[in-house]
Design a protein around this motif. Structure first.
Motif, PDB file in Angstrom:
ATOM      1  N   THR A  86      42.236  36.465  26.484  1.00 61.63           N
ATOM      2  CA  THR A  86      42.221  37.517  27.514  1.00 61.63           C
ATOM      3  C   THR A  86      42.347  36.950  28.932  1.00 61.63           C
ATOM      4  OG1 THR A  86      40.748  38.710  26.034  1.00 61.63           O
ATOM      5  CG2 THR A  86      40.982  39.601  28.241  1.00 61.63           C
ATOM      6  N   ALA A  87      41.578  35.892  29.237  1.00 64.45           N
ATOM      7  CA  ALA A  87      41.548  35.375  30.611  1.00 64.45           C
ATOM      8  C   ALA A  87      42.946  34.940  31.072  1.00 64.45           C
ATOM      9  CB  ALA A  87      40.555  34.223  30.712  1.00 64.45           C
ATOM     10  N   VAL A 264      32.876  45.935  30.282  1.00 63.12           N
ATOM     11  CA  VAL A 264      32.212  47.125  30.837  1.00 63.12           C
ATOM     12  C   VAL A 264      32.533  48.254  29.862  1.00 63.12           C
ATOM     13  CG1 VAL A 264      32.298  46.582  33.303  1.00 63.12           C
ATOM     14  CG2 VAL A 264      34.256  47.663  32.238  1.00 63.12           C
ATOM     15  N   HIS A 265      31.645  49.218  29.767  1.00 63.36           N
ATOM     16  CA  HIS A 265      31.845  50.338  28.847  1.00 63.36           C
ATOM     17  C   HIS A 265      31.994  49.860  27.391  1.00 63.36           C
ATOM     18  CE1 HIS A 265      31.593  53.612  31.598  1.00 63.36           C
ATOM     19  NE2 HIS A 265      32.637  53.263  32.315  1.00 63.36           N
ATOM     20  N   TYR A 287      37.209  45.821  29.824  1.00 59.00           N
ATOM     21  CA  TYR A 287      36.751  44.795  30.768  1.00 59.00           C
ATOM     22  C   TYR A 287      37.347  45.038  32.146  1.00 59.00           C
ATOM     23  CZ  TYR A 287      41.293  43.271  29.154  1.00 59.00           C
ATOM     24  OH  TYR A 287      42.614  43.260  28.798  1.00 59.00           O
ATOM     25  N   ALA A 288      36.707  44.414  33.122  1.00 60.69           N
ATOM     26  CA  ALA A 288      37.252  44.393  34.483  1.00 60.69           C
ATOM     27  C   ALA A 288      37.070  42.959  34.952  1.00 60.69           C
ATOM     28  CB  ALA A 288      36.470  45.342  35.373  1.00 60.69           C
ATOM     29  N   LEU A 289      38.191  42.300  35.254  1.00 53.82           N
ATOM     30  CA  LEU A 289      38.138  40.882  35.626  1.00 53.82           C
ATOM     31  C   LEU A 289      38.689  40.692  37.025  1.00 53.82           C
ATOM     32  CD1 LEU A 289      39.355  39.076  32.407  1.00 53.82           C
ATOM     33  CD2 LEU A 289      37.185  38.884  33.528  1.00 53.82           C
ATOM     34  N   THR A 290      37.946  39.940  37.824  1.00 56.60           N
ATOM     35  CA  THR A 290      38.426  39.694  39.183  1.00 56.60           C
ATOM     36  C   THR A 290      38.901  38.251  39.287  1.00 56.60           C
ATOM     37  OG1 THR A 290      36.860  41.300  39.993  1.00 56.60           O
ATOM     38  CG2 THR A 290      37.798  39.802  41.637  1.00 56.60           C
ATOM     39  N   LEU A 291      40.164  38.109  39.686  1.00 54.18           N
ATOM     40  CA  LEU A 291      40.728  36.772  39.915  1.00 54.18           C
ATOM     41  C   LEU A 291      41.254  36.776  41.337  1.00 54.18           C
ATOM     42  CD1 LEU A 291      42.847  35.671  36.825  1.00 54.18           C
ATOM     43  CD2 LEU A 291      40.659  34.789  37.586  1.00 54.18           C
ATOM     44  N   ASN A 293      41.747  37.865  44.786  1.00 54.81           N
ATOM     45  CA  ASN A 293      41.385  39.144  45.417  1.00 54.81           C
ATOM     46  C   ASN A 293      41.807  40.334  44.560  1.00 54.81           C
ATOM     47  OD1 ASN A 293      44.070  38.825  45.652  1.00 54.81           O
ATOM     48  ND2 ASN A 293      44.201  39.203  47.864  1.00 54.81           N
ATOM     49  N   LYS A 294      42.139  40.082  43.278  1.00 51.50           N
ATOM     50  CA  LYS A 294      42.598  41.186  42.435  1.00 51.50           C
ATOM     51  C   LYS A 294      41.647  41.442  41.277  1.00 51.50           C
ATOM     52  CE  LYS A 294      47.545  41.454  42.926  1.00 51.50           C
ATOM     53  NZ  LYS A 294      48.811  41.038  42.380  1.00 51.50           N
ATOM     54  N   THR A 295      41.368  42.716  41.039  1.00 51.63           N
ATOM     55  CA  THR A 295      40.589  43.076  39.848  1.00 51.63           C
ATOM     56  C   THR A 295      41.531  43.751  38.869  1.00 51.63           C
ATOM     57  OG1 THR A 295      38.591  43.334  41.127  1.00 51.63           O
ATOM     58  CG2 THR A 295      38.622  44.415  38.995  1.00 51.63           C
ATOM     59  N   VAL A 296      41.543  43.256  37.643  1.00 53.16           N
ATOM     60  CA  VAL A 296      42.406  43.840  36.618  1.00 53.16           C
ATOM     61  C   VAL A 296      41.507  44.469  35.561  1.00 53.16           C
ATOM     62  CG1 VAL A 296      44.179  43.363  34.892  1.00 53.16           C
ATOM     63  CG2 VAL A 296      44.165  42.089  37.046  1.00 53.16           C
ATOM     64  N   GLU A 297      41.798  45.739  35.257  1.00 55.16           N
ATOM     65  CA  GLU A 297      41.026  46.420  34.221  1.00 55.16           C
ATOM     66  C   GLU A 297      41.862  46.534  32.961  1.00 55.16           C
ATOM     67  OE1 GLU A 297      38.579  49.856  35.165  1.00 55.16           O
ATOM     68  OE2 GLU A 297      39.483  49.745  37.165  1.00 55.16           O
ATOM     69  N   GLY A 298      41.217  46.498  31.837  1.00 54.89           N
ATOM     70  CA  GLY A 298      41.967  46.646  30.601  1.00 54.89           C
ATOM     71  C   GLY A 298      41.044  46.865  29.432  1.00 54.89           C
TER      72      GLY A 298
END
Ligand code: HAM
Length: 429
Positions: A86-87, A264-265, A287-291, A293-298
């Motif tokens: 995922t990462a 999350v959830h 999940y919600a991952l911040t890399l 300055n961007k947060t990617v949800e999936g």
């Protein structure tokens, strides 16, 4: 060289015949099904910068703490062999334009975790993972769970169990941690050494501990959802309702945690009765991952393919039965028959017939033995007589019937075995 020199590193395996037939079958079926659900493949590198994993998986997780193969390369960069997929996918998506924020991606490949090898736990293992980026809503989670069930069914797995829970919103974390600490306060002495540390750092991890003493304590705890916001509970309710409408059977397990921190959830896990202690076939969640300055949800999941294969073979699937048999084996007596057979073999292959022959000019007996070993459907035999007459002996290896045929008849006879349209044989009709 000792015999050990021929073995792969402990916890890693060579994948070859006969099991490879099953691997290929799983991959082919999965690719077909995933394209039906409009997912596209992505192949990210196996090596990433260590911080790609450290920041996303959570630095109190076992994977980051104890299981990553990390090293400094010659340029002094800190790199890690990916422990999960995922990462890397999120790193890829975060680096793309706006379009990729709604990507539907899947990957198949090796992952590495430096765990103590035991049945079902490998240091190199393979995952098939699916990530649906964007669309942060219950329907997307339900769709991913439905796809997961569909895939396992298409592979022929039965008796798997899907358990679903929620990790709540990021804001719920502190409330859950406090609630759990409170509920565990009087039971602390009964927990294992690792869980003492977890009590302070991340008490949710205690729910995941496999030690009997901790399991007993955990069994008496209230469900984690009882510490969560109404919003988190409603989200889970909506996911479960959609799954019911889609007729996907799942069980709610209020103690299910998952080993990674980016969720999350919704979270879920699939287990199989035939697998013993390491019974998780697959795990996933939103999940919600911040890399940067961007947060990617999936939302997504990854299946452990070694475990899927162990479950299938446990159910009686024989990988040998999936081996592709060659259509034809060519046998030649004499040098000119050998030369002509070489040409015929190439022609047949160009036209889609799978075939082989002995290339070393060995005796007829040895060639027939090779034909038997190859388990071909037909054998074509050419000797002096056939060369003179321009004919071929075609032996059907299933019923043993042998016929002398000319070229057009030979081609026509091979056609039903291969389903290939032969222009020449059409002409003859
Ligand atoms: P995970 O639960 O760590 O999740 O791994 C998923 C599956 O990989 C497990 O259920 C198991 O079948 C297999 N697996 C894990 N470790 C090993 C091992 N050492 N040996 C053999 N099989 C193993 C993830 O990796 C998440 N990235 C899943 C995900 C994708 N969540 C959202 N998107």
């Amino acid at each position: 060289m000792t015999s050990d020199s021929f073995q792969p590193i402990q916890g890693m395996s060579d994948l070859a015949v006969p099991e490879i037939h099953l691997w290929q079958r799983l991959e082919d079926t999965a690719r077909d099904l995933l394209s039906r659900y409009a997912f596209r493949e992505v192949r990210t590198p196996i090596l990433e910068r260590t911080d790609v994993f450290e920041r996303s998986l959570g630095d109190t997780t076992d994977v980051v703490r104890k299981e990553m193969y990390s090293f400094e390369d010659r340029g002094g960069r800190n790199l890690t062999l990916r422990p999960e997929g995922t990462a890397g996918v999120i790193r890829y998506v975060a680096g793309q334009g706006q379009d990729a924020q709604e990507a539907r991606l899947y990957y198949i490949g090796p992952m590495f975790r430096s765990e103590r090898p035991q049945a079902g736990r490998r240091r190199q293992f393979h995952q098939l993972g699916v990530e649906a980026i964007g669309a942060p809503c219950p329907a997307a989670d339900a769709e991913a769970i439905a796809l997961q069930a569909h895939l396992l069914g298409a592979w022929g797995l039965d008796e798997f169990r899907m358990e679903v829970n929620t990790r709540g919103l990021p804001e719920d974390r502190a409330r859950v941690a406090d609630g759990l600490r409170d509920a565990l306060k009087t039971k602390r002495a009964e927990l294992c050494e690792d869980c003492h540390r977890r009590y302070e750092e991340n008490p949710l991890r205690i729910l995941d501990c496999k030690k009997t003493e901790c399991r007993d304590v955990v069994a008496g705890l209230p469900p984690v959802t009882s510490f969560m916001s109404v919003e988190a509970r409603d989200y889970l309710r909506d996911v479960l309702q959609i799954l019911k409408r889609l007729e996907i059977p799942v069980t709610e397990n209020p103690r299910l945690v998952r080993g990674l921190d980016y969720y999350v959830h919704t979270v879920w896990e699939v287990t199989h009765v035939g697998l013993g202690a390491q019974d998780a076939l697959s795990g996933g969640g939103r999940y919600a991952l911040t890399l940067g300055n961007k947060t990617v949800e999936g939302v997504g999941f990854a299946m452990g393919l070694e475990r899927v294969i162990a479950a299938l073979t446990g159910q009686g699937m024989d990988p040998k039965s999936l081996a592709e048999r060659p259509d034809v084996w060519l046998v030649s007596q004499g040098a000119s028959a050998f030369d002509e057979n070489l040409v015929l073999m190439q022609t047949l292959r160009m036209r889609g017939v799978s075939c082989g022959m002995d290339l070393q000019g060995r005796s007829m007996k040895a060639q027939m033995r090779a034909a038997n070993r190859a388990d071909s459907r037909y054998v074509i035999i050419r000797g002096e007589h056939e060369m003179e007459e321009g004919t071929f002996q075609l032996k059907n290896m299933e019923d043993g019937v042998q016929e002398e045929l000319d070229m057009p008849d030979l081609i026509q006879r091979l056609t039903p075995a291969t389903d290939i349209a032969w222009p020449d044989s059409e002409e003859k009709k």
